[in-house]
Motif scaffolding. Structure first.
Motif, PDB file in Angstrom:
ATOM      1  N   ARG A   1       8.945 -34.219  -4.743  1.00 32.60           N
ATOM      2  CA  ARG A   1       8.520 -33.609  -3.477  1.00 32.60           C
ATOM      3  C   ARG A   1       7.456 -34.470  -2.788  1.00 32.60           C
ATOM      4  NH1 ARG A   1      10.188 -28.478  -2.461  1.00 32.60           N
ATOM      5  NH2 ARG A   1      11.218 -27.392  -4.178  1.00 32.60           N
ATOM      6  N   GLU A   2       6.533 -34.994  -3.579  1.00 34.16           N
ATOM      7  CA  GLU A   2       5.481 -35.851  -3.006  1.00 34.16           C
ATOM      8  C   GLU A   2       6.073 -37.114  -2.409  1.00 34.16           C
ATOM      9  OE1 GLU A   2       1.324 -38.026  -4.333  1.00 34.16           O
ATOM     10  OE2 GLU A   2       2.391 -36.799  -5.786  1.00 34.16           O
ATOM     11  N   ALA A   3       7.059 -37.701  -3.095  1.00 42.30           N
ATOM     12  CA  ALA A   3       7.700 -38.916  -2.583  1.00 42.30           C
ATOM     13  C   ALA A   3       8.452 -38.631  -1.289  1.00 42.30           C
ATOM     14  CB  ALA A   3       8.655 -39.483  -3.630  1.00 42.30           C
ATOM     15  N   VAL A   4       9.124 -37.496  -1.218  1.00 42.01           N
ATOM     16  CA  VAL A   4       9.854 -37.125  -0.001  1.00 42.01           C
ATOM     17  C   VAL A   4       8.867 -36.959   1.160  1.00 42.01           C
ATOM     18  CG1 VAL A   4      11.183 -35.257   1.075  1.00 42.01           C
ATOM     19  CG2 VAL A   4      11.836 -36.147  -1.176  1.00 42.01           C
ATOM     20  N   ARG A   5       7.739 -36.333   0.906  1.00 38.56           N
ATOM     21  CA  ARG A   5       6.718 -36.174   1.952  1.00 38.56           C
ATOM     22  C   ARG A   5       6.189 -37.547   2.399  1.00 38.56           C
ATOM     23  NH1 ARG A   5       5.168 -31.689  -1.112  1.00 38.56           N
ATOM     24  NH2 ARG A   5       3.594 -32.868  -2.208  1.00 38.56           N
ATOM     25  N   ALA A   6       5.976 -38.446   1.448  1.00 33.25           N
ATOM     26  CA  ALA A   6       5.462 -39.779   1.778  1.00 33.25           C
ATOM     27  C   ALA A   6       6.457 -40.550   2.653  1.00 33.25           C
ATOM     28  CB  ALA A   6       5.172 -40.565   0.496  1.00 33.25           C
ATOM     29  N   LEU A   7       7.735 -40.323   2.454  1.00 34.42           N
ATOM     30  CA  LEU A   7       8.764 -41.004   3.240  1.00 34.42           C
ATOM     31  C   LEU A   7       9.025 -40.300   4.574  1.00 34.42           C
ATOM     32  CD1 LEU A   7      11.268 -41.811   0.363  1.00 34.42           C
ATOM     33  CD2 LEU A   7       9.997 -43.470   1.736  1.00 34.42           C
ATOM     34  N   GLY A   8       8.460 -39.111   4.749  1.00 34.27           N
ATOM     35  CA  GLY A   8       8.654 -38.369   5.992  1.00 34.27           C
ATOM     36  C   GLY A   8      10.047 -37.769   6.131  1.00 34.27           C
TER      37      GLY A   8
ATOM     38  N   ARG B   1       4.065 -47.712  -3.889  1.00 34.47           N
ATOM     39  CA  ARG B   1       3.992 -46.466  -4.652  1.00 34.47           C
ATOM     40  C   ARG B   1       3.980 -45.299  -3.677  1.00 34.47           C
ATOM     41  NH1 ARG B   1      -0.359 -45.506  -9.467  1.00 34.47           N
ATOM     42  NH2 ARG B   1       0.276 -43.403 -10.031  1.00 34.47           N
ATOM     43  N   LEU B   2       4.927 -44.378  -3.836  1.00 32.42           N
ATOM     44  CA  LEU B   2       5.044 -43.233  -2.943  1.00 32.42           C
ATOM     45  C   LEU B   2       4.318 -42.005  -3.473  1.00 32.42           C
ATOM     46  CD1 LEU B   2       8.820 -43.585  -2.029  1.00 32.42           C
ATOM     47  CD2 LEU B   2       6.843 -44.378  -0.733  1.00 32.42           C
ATOM     48  N   THR B   3       3.905 -42.048  -4.707  1.00 29.88           N
ATOM     49  CA  THR B   3       3.242 -40.892  -5.308  1.00 29.88           C
ATOM     50  C   THR B   3       1.900 -41.320  -5.863  1.00 29.88           C
ATOM     51  OG1 THR B   3       4.492 -41.337  -7.329  1.00 29.88           O
ATOM     52  CG2 THR B   3       5.357 -39.636  -5.885  1.00 29.88           C
ATOM     53  N   SER B   4       0.958 -40.385  -5.824  1.00 30.21           N
ATOM     54  CA  SER B   4      -0.343 -40.660  -6.429  1.00 30.21           C
ATOM     55  C   SER B   4      -0.273 -40.258  -7.891  1.00 30.21           C
ATOM     56  CB  SER B   4      -1.434 -39.886  -5.699  1.00 30.21           C
ATOM     57  OG  SER B   4      -1.204 -38.496  -5.809  1.00 30.21           O
ATOM     58  N   LYS B   5      -1.368 -40.257  -8.552  1.00 36.29           N
ATOM     59  CA  LYS B   5      -1.359 -39.879  -9.962  1.00 36.29           C
ATOM     60  C   LYS B   5      -1.027 -38.403 -10.106  1.00 36.29           C
ATOM     61  CE  LYS B   5      -4.259 -43.515 -11.535  1.00 36.29           C
ATOM     62  NZ  LYS B   5      -5.287 -43.982 -12.358  1.00 36.29           N
ATOM     63  N   PHE B   6       0.022 -38.126 -10.831  1.00 32.69           N
ATOM     64  CA  PHE B   6       0.448 -36.753 -11.090  1.00 32.69           C
ATOM     65  C   PHE B   6      -0.391 -36.217 -12.239  1.00 32.69           C
ATOM     66  CE2 PHE B   6       3.356 -33.697 -13.163  1.00 32.69           C
ATOM     67  CZ  PHE B   6       3.478 -32.812 -12.110  1.00 32.69           C
ATOM     68  N   ASN B   7      -1.015 -35.101 -12.037  1.00 37.07           N
ATOM     69  CA  ASN B   7      -1.942 -34.558 -13.033  1.00 37.07           C
ATOM     70  C   ASN B   7      -1.239 -33.743 -14.105  1.00 37.07           C
ATOM     71  OD1 ASN B   7      -4.219 -35.697 -11.844  1.00 37.07           O
ATOM     72  ND2 ASN B   7      -4.318 -34.061 -10.346  1.00 37.07           N
ATOM     73  N   GLY B   8      -0.216 -34.290 -14.675  1.00 37.24           N
ATOM     74  CA  GLY B   8       0.501 -33.608 -15.738  1.00 37.24           C
ATOM     75  C   GLY B   8       0.066 -34.121 -17.102  1.00 37.24           C
ATOM     76  N   PRO B   9       0.719 -33.645 -18.156  1.00 34.43           N
ATOM     77  CA  PRO B   9       0.370 -34.104 -19.503  1.00 34.43           C
ATOM     78  C   PRO B   9       0.730 -35.565 -19.708  1.00 34.43           C
ATOM     79  CG  PRO B   9       2.350 -32.744 -19.545  1.00 34.43           C
ATOM     80  CD  PRO B   9       1.804 -32.688 -18.142  1.00 34.43           C
ATOM     81  N   ASN B  10       0.017 -36.235 -20.585  1.00 33.26           N
ATOM     82  CA  ASN B  10       0.266 -37.642 -20.921  1.00 33.26           C
ATOM     83  C   ASN B  10       0.181 -38.551 -19.700  1.00 33.26           C
ATOM     84  OD1 ASN B  10       0.800 -36.847 -23.606  1.00 33.26           O
ATOM     85  ND2 ASN B  10       2.895 -36.380 -23.054  1.00 33.26           N
TER      86      ASN B  10
END
Length: 69
Positions: free
Chosen positions: A61-68, A8-17
């Motif tokens: 954007r978070e995934a891109v940062r995680a991949l460097g 998983r490249l992203t953490s929990k996104f604090n959006g709706p649903n």
């Protein structure tokens, strides 16, 4: 392929649903492919065997940062 086999490249996104793992996310397979999870999109009808999903820009954007990248 089971979710446990993906990175998983992203953490929990604090959006709706956003409950547990029902959030838009980006994953990487052992072979380096990218898998996305998001809401089904009806922008157009994709070819057989393919699907369209919508994920927020912040998740990408978070995934891109995680991949460097």
């Amino acid at each position: 392929m089971a979710r446990e086999e993906l990175t998983r490249l992203t953490s929990k996104f604090n959006g709706p649903n956003c409950d547990d793992d029902d959030c838009p996310n980006v994953y990487r397979t052992a072979g380096g492919a990218i898998v996305v999870q998001g809401d089904v999109s009806t922008a157009f009808t994709p070819p057989a065997g393919e699907a369209l999903v919508e994920i927020p820009e912040a998740v990408l954007r978070e995934a891109v940062r995680a991949l460097g990248w």
